[in-house]
Design a protein around this motif. Structure first.
Motif, PDB file in Angstrom:
ATOM      1  N   LEU A  87      -6.598   0.911   2.932  1.00 43.26           N
ATOM      2  CA  LEU A  87      -7.483  -0.230   3.169  1.00 43.26           C
ATOM      3  C   LEU A  87      -6.794  -1.472   2.620  1.00 43.26           C
ATOM      4  N   TRP A  88      -6.513  -2.413   3.500  1.00 45.28           N
ATOM      5  CA  TRP A  88      -5.843  -3.652   3.124  1.00 45.28           C
ATOM      6  C   TRP A  88      -6.755  -4.853   3.359  1.00 45.28           C
ATOM      7  N   MET A  89      -6.585  -5.857   2.532  1.00 43.56           N
ATOM      8  CA  MET A  89      -7.184  -7.163   2.787  1.00 43.56           C
ATOM      9  C   MET A  89      -6.032  -8.122   3.067  1.00 43.56           C
ATOM     10  N   PRO A  90      -5.883  -8.558   4.313  1.00 43.91           N
ATOM     11  CA  PRO A  90      -4.777  -9.446   4.654  1.00 43.91           C
ATOM     12  C   PRO A  90      -4.913 -10.813   3.994  1.00 43.91           C
ATOM     13  N   PRO A  91      -3.848 -11.597   4.004  1.00 45.72           N
ATOM     14  CA  PRO A  91      -3.908 -12.945   3.427  1.00 45.72           C
ATOM     15  C   PRO A  91      -4.990 -13.797   4.091  1.00 45.72           C
ATOM     16  N   ASN A  92      -5.576 -14.670   3.281  1.00 44.13           N
ATOM     17  CA  ASN A  92      -6.575 -15.633   3.764  1.00 44.13           C
ATOM     18  C   ASN A  92      -7.759 -14.957   4.454  1.00 44.13           C
ATOM     19  N   THR A  93      -8.120 -13.770   3.952  1.00 44.05           N
ATOM     20  CA  THR A  93      -9.220 -13.013   4.534  1.00 44.05           C
ATOM     21  C   THR A  93     -10.133 -12.530   3.415  1.00 44.05           C
ATOM     22  N   THR A  94     -11.424 -12.494   3.686  1.00 43.12           N
ATOM     23  CA  THR A  94     -12.372 -11.956   2.713  1.00 43.12           C
ATOM     24  C   THR A  94     -13.466 -11.199   3.450  1.00 43.12           C
ATOM     25  N   ASN A  95     -14.034 -10.191   2.789  1.00 41.60           N
ATOM     26  CA  ASN A  95     -15.124  -9.432   3.402  1.00 41.60           C
ATOM     27  C   ASN A  95     -16.367  -9.447   2.526  1.00 41.60           C
ATOM     28  N   ALA A 173       5.062  -8.178   4.808  1.00 41.19           N
ATOM     29  CA  ALA A 173       4.945  -9.200   3.770  1.00 41.19           C
ATOM     30  C   ALA A 173       6.299  -9.847   3.483  1.00 41.19           C
ATOM     31  N   ASP A 174       7.357  -9.055   3.515  1.00 44.91           N
ATOM     32  CA  ASP A 174       8.701  -9.613   3.303  1.00 44.91           C
ATOM     33  C   ASP A 174       9.044 -10.627   4.392  1.00 44.91           C
ATOM     34  N   LYS A 175       8.717 -10.304   5.632  1.00 43.08           N
ATOM     35  CA  LYS A 175       8.993 -11.226   6.737  1.00 43.08           C
ATOM     36  C   LYS A 175       8.210 -12.523   6.578  1.00 43.08           C
ATOM     37  N   GLU A 176       6.992 -12.406   6.042  1.00 43.87           N
ATOM     38  CA  GLU A 176       6.123 -13.570   5.875  1.00 43.87           C
ATOM     39  C   GLU A 176       6.369 -14.309   4.556  1.00 43.87           C
ATOM     40  N   GLY A 177       7.164 -13.679   3.670  1.00 47.53           N
ATOM     41  CA  GLY A 177       7.415 -14.281   2.362  1.00 47.53           C
ATOM     42  C   GLY A 177       6.200 -14.243   1.455  1.00 47.53           C
ATOM     43  N   ARG A 178       5.426 -13.158   1.533  1.00 47.44           N
ATOM     44  CA  ARG A 178       4.187 -13.056   0.771  1.00 47.44           C
ATOM     45  C   ARG A 178       4.269 -11.932  -0.271  1.00 47.44           C
ATOM     46  N   PRO A 179       3.536 -12.068  -1.384  1.00 50.03           N
ATOM     47  CA  PRO A 179       3.443 -10.973  -2.350  1.00 50.03           C
ATOM     48  C   PRO A 179       2.430  -9.931  -1.899  1.00 50.03           C
ATOM     49  N   CYS A 180       2.522  -8.740  -2.508  1.00 45.87           N
ATOM     50  CA  CYS A 180       1.523  -7.693  -2.323  1.00 45.87           C
ATOM     51  C   CYS A 180       0.918  -7.367  -3.681  1.00 45.87           C
ATOM     52  N   TYR A 181      -0.345  -7.000  -3.677  1.00 46.43           N
ATOM     53  CA  TYR A 181      -1.098  -6.830  -4.919  1.00 46.43           C
ATOM     54  C   TYR A 181      -1.897  -5.536  -4.842  1.00 46.43           C
ATOM     55  N   LEU A 182      -2.007  -4.816  -5.958  1.00 47.98           N
ATOM     56  CA  LEU A 182      -2.818  -3.606  -5.998  1.00 47.98           C
ATOM     57  C   LEU A 182      -3.297  -3.318  -7.410  1.00 47.98           C
ATOM     58  N   GLU A 183      -4.337  -2.478  -7.502  1.00 48.50           N
ATOM     59  CA  GLU A 183      -4.792  -1.905  -8.764  1.00 48.50           C
ATOM     60  C   GLU A 183      -4.592  -0.400  -8.684  1.00 48.50           C
ATOM     61  N   SER A 184      -3.981   0.183  -9.698  1.00 46.86           N
ATOM     62  CA  SER A 184      -3.738   1.627  -9.722  1.00 46.86           C
ATOM     63  C   SER A 184      -4.636   2.284 -10.753  1.00 46.86           C
ATOM     64  N   SER A 185      -5.424   3.268 -10.307  1.00 45.44           N
ATOM     65  CA  SER A 185      -6.344   3.953 -11.210  1.00 45.44           C
ATOM     66  C   SER A 185      -5.811   5.304 -11.667  1.00 45.44           C
ATOM     67  N   ASN A 186      -4.594   5.644 -11.258  1.00 51.77           N
ATOM     68  CA  ASN A 186      -3.985   6.922 -11.630  1.00 51.77           C
ATOM     69  C   ASN A 186      -2.726   6.655 -12.434  1.00 51.77           C
ATOM     70  N   ALA A 187      -2.634   7.245 -13.608  1.00 52.18           N
ATOM     71  CA  ALA A 187      -1.534   6.953 -14.525  1.00 52.18           C
ATOM     72  C   ALA A 187      -0.169   7.331 -13.969  1.00 52.18           C
ATOM     73  N   ILE A 188      -0.118   8.259 -13.020  1.00 50.59           N
ATOM     74  CA  ILE A 188       1.187   8.680 -12.484  1.00 50.59           C
ATOM     75  C   ILE A 188       1.676   7.771 -11.358  1.00 50.59           C
ATOM     76  N   ASN A 189       0.790   6.916 -10.833  1.00 52.61           N
ATOM     77  CA  ASN A 189       1.157   6.128  -9.661  1.00 52.61           C
ATOM     78  C   ASN A 189       2.076   4.941  -9.923  1.00 52.61           C
ATOM     79  N   PRO A 190       1.963   4.218 -11.055  1.00 48.66           N
ATOM     80  CA  PRO A 190       2.848   3.062 -11.254  1.00 48.66           C
ATOM     81  C   PRO A 190       4.330   3.386 -11.098  1.00 48.66           C
TER      82      PRO A 190
END
Length: 243
Positions: A87-95, A173-190
């Motif tokens: 599930l992604w939220m693209p740039p300049n978008t809100t739900n 995101a690389d093509k657009e020059g944008r960052p990506c952001y996430l929250e990780s709730s599992n200690a093994i995922n970072p």
């Protein structure tokens, strides 16, 4: 070139509204024992509930969230039987507008969650995520691709499906020059996310349960490669006060 046709099950595709239940079920199985998802279910005022009742509410929550992201976001899947879902939220978008809240059914959580569950979800969890994203990205908040959920069904793990879903968007995101952001709730995922160019910038805590629940906040800068393993990662900690 392989003489065999490509496996269509390994092709990434966008999930439509008529598939939201199947996609949500995949996420529900992926996050069945996740501490953050259980945080809204395992409350003192629902101690009398059976695991089946909690499972049904867990599925319902993810159905509402998945539906809202199909309406105002991007939901992708890969693998047979919705092997992995993102599930992604693209740039300049809100739900978080009222129409999306109504159409997705998220408003029903005001009645389905217990009194303590509502405090945890609406007064602690959502504001903390909002404030942390703003603090971490600053003026770039609206420019980032936000990975809200990604999960792989237990029987589909080990096939690289989640990596495939993430790399599709990080390449864009690389093509657009944008960052990506996430929250990780599992200690093994970072450690896994670092291999895809993400790095930890903060750690946040949910504090209304008997023990704190941690989430690692990670950002991937445009064009970032694998990050080295830090010996002692330094993390800024933000936490919300329980009231």
């Amino acid at each position: 070139m392989s003489p065999y046709p490509p496996n269509v099950d390994d092709e990434i595709r966008v999930v439509g509204l008529n598939e939201y239940k199947e996609a949500a079920r995949s996420l529900a199985e992926a996050f069945a024992v996740d501490d953050t998802c259980r945080y809204f279910l395992d409350t003192p005022d629902r101690a009398h509930w059976t695991e089946q009742q909690k499972w049904e509410l867990h599925v319902a929550i993810l159905e509402y969230i998945t539906y809202s992201h199909i309406l105002k976001g991007l939901v992708t899947t890969v693998g047979p039987n919705y092997g992995a879902v993102a599930l992604w939220m693209p740039p300049n978008t809100t739900n978080d507008d009222w129409l999306t809240l109504l159409r997705s059914g998220l408003w029903r959580l005001q009645y389905k969650l217990s009194a303590e569950g509502k405090k945890r979800f609406f007064q602690e969890f959502l504001p903390l995520l909002h404030d942390t994203k703003h603090a971490a990205l600053g003026a770039r908040e609206d420019d980032a691709w936000y990975l809200v959920y990604i999960g792989t069904r237990p029987q589909s793990r080990g096939r690289g499906y989640a990596r495939k879903l993430i790399e599709q968007i990080t390449a864009q995101a690389d093509k657009e020059g944008r960052p990506c952001y996430l929250e990780s709730s599992n200690a093994i995922n970072p450690k896994i996310y670092r291999k895809m160019g993400f790095q930890e910038v903060r750690r946040i805590h949910l504090q209304r349960a008997e023990r704190n629940i941690c989430l690692d906040i990670m950002i991937r800068e445009p064009g970032a490669g694998p990050q080295p393993e830090p010996e002692k990662p330094e993390q800024l900690e933000i936490s919300v006060m329980a009231t």
